[in-house]
Scaffold this active site. Structure first.
Site, PDB file in Angstrom:
ATOM      1  N   LYS A  19       0.839  -1.218   0.000  1.00 43.47           N
ATOM      2  CA  LYS A  19       0.000   0.000   0.000  1.00 43.47           C
ATOM      3  C   LYS A  19       0.867   1.259   0.000  1.00 43.47           C
ATOM      4  O   LYS A  19       0.651   2.164  -0.796  1.00 43.47           O
ATOM      5  CB  LYS A  19      -0.901   0.048   1.257  1.00 43.47           C
ATOM      6  CG  LYS A  19      -1.835  -1.122   1.413  1.00 43.47           C
ATOM      7  CD  LYS A  19      -2.673  -1.008   2.671  1.00 43.47           C
ATOM      8  CE  LYS A  19      -1.883  -1.067   3.973  1.00 43.47           C
ATOM      9  NZ  LYS A  19      -1.256  -2.361   4.275  1.00 43.47           N
ATOM     10  N   ARG A 133      11.956  -5.126   4.778  1.00 40.72           N
ATOM     11  CA  ARG A 133      11.626  -3.716   4.528  1.00 40.72           C
ATOM     12  C   ARG A 133      12.577  -2.777   5.278  1.00 40.72           C
ATOM     13  O   ARG A 133      12.967  -3.019   6.411  1.00 40.72           O
ATOM     14  CB  ARG A 133      10.193  -3.431   4.980  1.00 40.72           C
ATOM     15  CG  ARG A 133       9.851  -1.952   4.923  1.00 40.72           C
ATOM     16  CD  ARG A 133       8.369  -1.711   4.988  1.00 40.72           C
ATOM     17  NE  ARG A 133       7.737  -2.273   6.163  1.00 40.72           N
ATOM     18  CZ  ARG A 133       6.427  -2.322   6.334  1.00 40.72           C
ATOM     19  NH1 ARG A 133       5.624  -1.869   5.391  1.00 40.72           N
ATOM     20  NH2 ARG A 133       5.915  -2.837   7.428  1.00 40.72           N
ATOM     21  N   ARG A 166      11.588  -0.757  10.835  1.00 44.42           N
ATOM     22  CA  ARG A 166      10.502  -0.483  11.778  1.00 44.42           C
ATOM     23  C   ARG A 166      10.504  -1.494  12.911  1.00 44.42           C
ATOM     24  O   ARG A 166      10.737  -2.678  12.681  1.00 44.42           O
ATOM     25  CB  ARG A 166       9.154  -0.548  11.035  1.00 44.42           C
ATOM     26  CG  ARG A 166       8.787   0.713  10.330  1.00 44.42           C
ATOM     27  CD  ARG A 166       7.600   0.585   9.394  1.00 44.42           C
ATOM     28  NE  ARG A 166       6.430  -0.097   9.935  1.00 44.42           N
ATOM     29  CZ  ARG A 166       5.266  -0.189   9.288  1.00 44.42           C
ATOM     30  NH1 ARG A 166       5.128   0.363   8.074  1.00 44.42           N
ATOM     31  NH2 ARG A 166       4.255  -0.824   9.815  1.00 44.42           N
ATOM     32  N   ARG A 178      -0.771  -8.477  13.563  1.00 47.02           N
ATOM     33  CA  ARG A 178      -1.260  -7.505  12.580  1.00 47.02           C
ATOM     34  C   ARG A 178      -2.005  -8.208  11.455  1.00 47.02           C
ATOM     35  O   ARG A 178      -3.038  -7.748  10.986  1.00 47.02           O
ATOM     36  CB  ARG A 178      -0.093  -6.706  11.995  1.00 47.02           C
ATOM     37  CG  ARG A 178       0.426  -5.630  12.948  1.00 47.02           C
ATOM     38  CD  ARG A 178       1.891  -5.314  12.704  1.00 47.02           C
ATOM     39  NE  ARG A 178       2.145  -4.714  11.415  1.00 47.02           N
ATOM     40  CZ  ARG A 178       3.339  -4.724  10.822  1.00 47.02           C
ATOM     41  NH1 ARG A 178       4.369  -5.299  11.410  1.00 47.02           N
ATOM     42  NH2 ARG A 178       3.502  -4.160   9.657  1.00 47.02           N
TER      43      ARG A 178
HETATM   44  P1  AP5 Z   1       4.858  -1.568   1.909  1.00 50.35           P
HETATM   45  O1  AP5 Z   1       4.473  -0.717   0.748  1.00 50.35           O
HETATM   46  O2  AP5 Z   1       5.649  -0.933   3.000  1.00 50.35           O
HETATM   47  O3  AP5 Z   1       3.576  -2.335   2.528  1.00 50.35           O
HETATM   48  P2  AP5 Z   1       2.275  -1.780   3.238  1.00 50.35           P
HETATM   49  O4  AP5 Z   1       1.089  -2.390   2.545  1.00 50.35           O
HETATM   50  O5  AP5 Z   1       2.295  -0.282   3.324  1.00 50.35           O
HETATM   51  O6  AP5 Z   1       2.363  -2.483   4.654  1.00 50.35           O
HETATM   52  P3  AP5 Z   1       2.477  -1.890   6.124  1.00 50.35           P
HETATM   53  O7  AP5 Z   1       3.231  -2.889   6.951  1.00 50.35           O
HETATM   54  O8  AP5 Z   1       2.962  -0.476   6.129  1.00 50.35           O
HETATM   55  O9  AP5 Z   1       1.013  -1.916   6.607  1.00 50.35           O
HETATM   56  P4  AP5 Z   1       0.613  -1.930   8.078  1.00 50.35           P
HETATM   57  O10 AP5 Z   1      -0.846  -1.862   7.965  1.00 50.35           O
HETATM   58  O11 AP5 Z   1       1.132  -3.002   8.906  1.00 50.35           O
HETATM   59  O12 AP5 Z   1       1.355  -0.684   8.724  1.00 50.35           O
HETATM   60  P5  AP5 Z   1       0.893   0.784   8.983  1.00 50.35           P
HETATM   61  O13 AP5 Z   1       2.086   1.648   8.945  1.00 50.35           O
HETATM   62  O14 AP5 Z   1      -0.264   1.128   8.136  1.00 50.35           O
HETATM   63  O15 AP5 Z   1       5.646  -2.838   1.309  1.00 50.35           O
HETATM   64  C1  AP5 Z   1       6.198  -3.814   2.180  1.00 50.35           C
HETATM   65  C2  AP5 Z   1       7.585  -4.249   1.669  1.00 50.35           C
HETATM   66  O16 AP5 Z   1       7.445  -4.973   0.442  1.00 50.35           O
HETATM   67  C3  AP5 Z   1       8.546  -3.074   1.351  1.00 50.35           C
HETATM   68  O17 AP5 Z   1       9.813  -3.445   1.765  1.00 50.35           O
HETATM   69  C4  AP5 Z   1       8.433  -2.904  -0.175  1.00 50.35           C
HETATM   70  O18 AP5 Z   1       9.646  -2.412  -0.716  1.00 50.35           O
HETATM   71  C5  AP5 Z   1       8.170  -4.338  -0.631  1.00 50.35           C
HETATM   72  N1  AP5 Z   1       7.274  -4.403  -1.788  1.00 50.35           N
HETATM   73  C6  AP5 Z   1       6.171  -3.619  -2.030  1.00 50.35           C
HETATM   74  N2  AP5 Z   1       5.577  -3.988  -3.178  1.00 50.35           N
HETATM   75  C7  AP5 Z   1       6.291  -5.048  -3.657  1.00 50.35           C
HETATM   76  C8  AP5 Z   1       6.174  -5.885  -4.817  1.00 50.35           C
HETATM   77  N3  AP5 Z   1       5.166  -5.689  -5.708  1.00 50.35           N
HETATM   78  N4  AP5 Z   1       7.081  -6.880  -4.990  1.00 50.35           N
HETATM   79  C9  AP5 Z   1       8.104  -7.072  -4.078  1.00 50.35           C
HETATM   80  N5  AP5 Z   1       8.273  -6.307  -2.979  1.00 50.35           N
HETATM   81  C10 AP5 Z   1       7.373  -5.310  -2.771  1.00 50.35           C
HETATM   82  O19 AP5 Z   1       0.373   0.664  10.502  1.00 50.35           O
HETATM   83  C11 AP5 Z   1       1.247   0.417  11.567  1.00 50.35           C
HETATM   84  C12 AP5 Z   1       0.458   0.410  12.871  1.00 50.35           C
HETATM   85  O20 AP5 Z   1      -0.135   1.700  13.086  1.00 50.35           O
HETATM   86  C13 AP5 Z   1      -0.720  -0.552  12.956  1.00 50.35           C
HETATM   87  O21 AP5 Z   1      -0.315  -1.848  13.330  1.00 50.35           O
HETATM   88  C14 AP5 Z   1      -1.593   0.135  14.003  1.00 50.35           C
HETATM   89  O22 AP5 Z   1      -1.116  -0.093  15.316  1.00 50.35           O
HETATM   90  C15 AP5 Z   1      -1.416   1.594  13.675  1.00 50.35           C
HETATM   91  N6  AP5 Z   1      -2.435   2.080  12.698  1.00 50.35           N
HETATM   92  C16 AP5 Z   1      -2.209   2.463  11.407  1.00 50.35           C
HETATM   93  N7  AP5 Z   1      -3.346   2.826  10.807  1.00 50.35           N
HETATM   94  C17 AP5 Z   1      -4.333   2.666  11.736  1.00 50.35           C
HETATM   95  C18 AP5 Z   1      -5.750   2.853  11.719  1.00 50.35           C
HETATM   96  N8  AP5 Z   1      -6.387   3.267  10.601  1.00 50.35           N
HETATM   97  N9  AP5 Z   1      -6.445   2.589  12.853  1.00 50.35           N
HETATM   98  C19 AP5 Z   1      -5.823   2.179  13.965  1.00 50.35           C
HETATM   99  N10 AP5 Z   1      -4.497   1.955  14.063  1.00 50.35           N
HETATM  100  C20 AP5 Z   1      -3.757   2.204  12.948  1.00 50.35           C
HETATM  101 MG    MG Z   2       2.645   1.098   4.884  1.00 50.58          MG
END
Ligand code: AP5
Ligand code: MG
Ligand code: ZN
Length: 220
Positions: A19, A133, A166, A178
């Site tokens: 994402k 990552r 992270r 998660r």
């Molecule tokens: P990346 O693009 O970083 O993946 P992502 O989908 O953004 O995954 P996240 O881990 O960021 O999602 P998340 O929901 O756990 O974390 P968030 O920060 O939102 O890609 C991942 C890796 O793969 C990278 O290394 C990239 O280079 C590689 N990659 C990407 N595409 C690829 C491809 N096509 N092929 C190969 N490699 C690829 O949330 C963190 C925490 O914050 C949550 O756990 C929660 O505690 C809190 N939080 C966030 N939002 C909320 C909310 N709305 N409500 C409540 N709590 C929240």
């Molecule tokens: Mg993300």
């Protein structure tokens, strides 16, 4: 898609589905900002704000930050001028209460979600993506040690900032939590957007550029 001059897109996908990676590319392409709730929490954490300290305890456990806190943060973010032409939501909404809140917040501003994109990635690929990552401490650009390495090890291509891992990517138990939360809480939201006729699915098990092309096709 509704014909509106403002484009609001929601990106869904499990942790590690790409994402953040895709939202950054869309931001550059369409000139509308990425609103990533996880990035906003991490930014607050880095600046040691009250919100950051509150969020940390939940993030470290791989749990959701309470909805009222998250919704208020998004509402405040949407009041900034750079969202005049729309925004790309990354990691929000994550449950049905947040989806309702987003509709209300956008309606108050005369906007609505135009398209929800589901990036579908096989379960096996997710753990490899998360553990490899690396993220820029300055601008939060995302890299992968193997799949998307920076030109120079440990340094951001975009801004020269230092890359780090992270905390929630180091703990495989937190990653499991998660992923479980995602299946329990977020899949019903995806079903809801599907029933509203707003959902488009893309195959996230392809290289980054190919996934981007598919998303752009679904937005046109
Ligand atoms: P990346 O693009 O970083 O993946 P992502 O989908 O953004 O995954 P996240 O881990 O960021 O999602 P998340 O929901 O756990 O974390 P968030 O920060 O939102 O890609 C991942 C890796 O793969 C990278 O290394 C990239 O280079 C590689 N990659 C990407 N595409 C690829 C491809 N096509 N092929 C190969 N490699 C690829 O949330 C963190 C925490 O914050 C949550 O756990 C929660 O505690 C809190 N939080 C966030 N939002 C909320 C909310 N709305 N409500 C409540 N709590 C929240
Ligand atoms: Mg993300
Ligand atoms: Zn950077």
């Amino acid at each position: 898609m509704p014909t509106t001059s403002r484009l609001f897109v929601v990106l869904f996908g499990a942790q590690g589905s790409g994402k953040g990676t895709q939202a950054r590319l869309l931001q550059d392409r369409y000139g509308i900002p990425q609103i990533a709730t996880g990035d906003l929490f991490r930014h607050n954490l880095k600046n040691k704000t009250e919100l950051g300290q509150l969020a940390q305890s939940y993030m470290d456990r791989g749990e959701l930050v309470p909805d009222d806190v998250t919704n208020a943060m998004v509402k405040a973010r949407l009041e900034r001028d750079d969202t005049a032409r729309g925004a790309i939501f990354d990691g929000y909404p994550r449950n049905t209460a947040q989806a309702r809140a987003l509709s209300e917040i956008l309606a108050e501003q005369g906007g609505e979600v135009g398209r929800a994109i589901y990036i579908d990635v096989s379960h096996d690929a997710l753990m490899d993506r998360l553990t490899g990552r690396r993220v820029c401490r300055n601008c939060q650009a995302t890299y992968h040690m193997i799949f998307n390495p920076p030109q120079s090890a440990g340094v951001c291509d975009r801004c020269g900032g230092p890359l780090y891992q992270r905390d929630d990517d180091k703990d495989t138990d937190a990653i499991d939590r998660r992923l479980q939360l995602y299946f329990d809480e977020t899949l019903p939201v995806i079903d809801w957007y599907r029933s509203e006729g707003l959902l488009a699915e893309v195959d996230g098990d392809q290289e980054i550029a190919r996934v981007q092309t598919e998303i752009v096709e679904k937005l046109s």
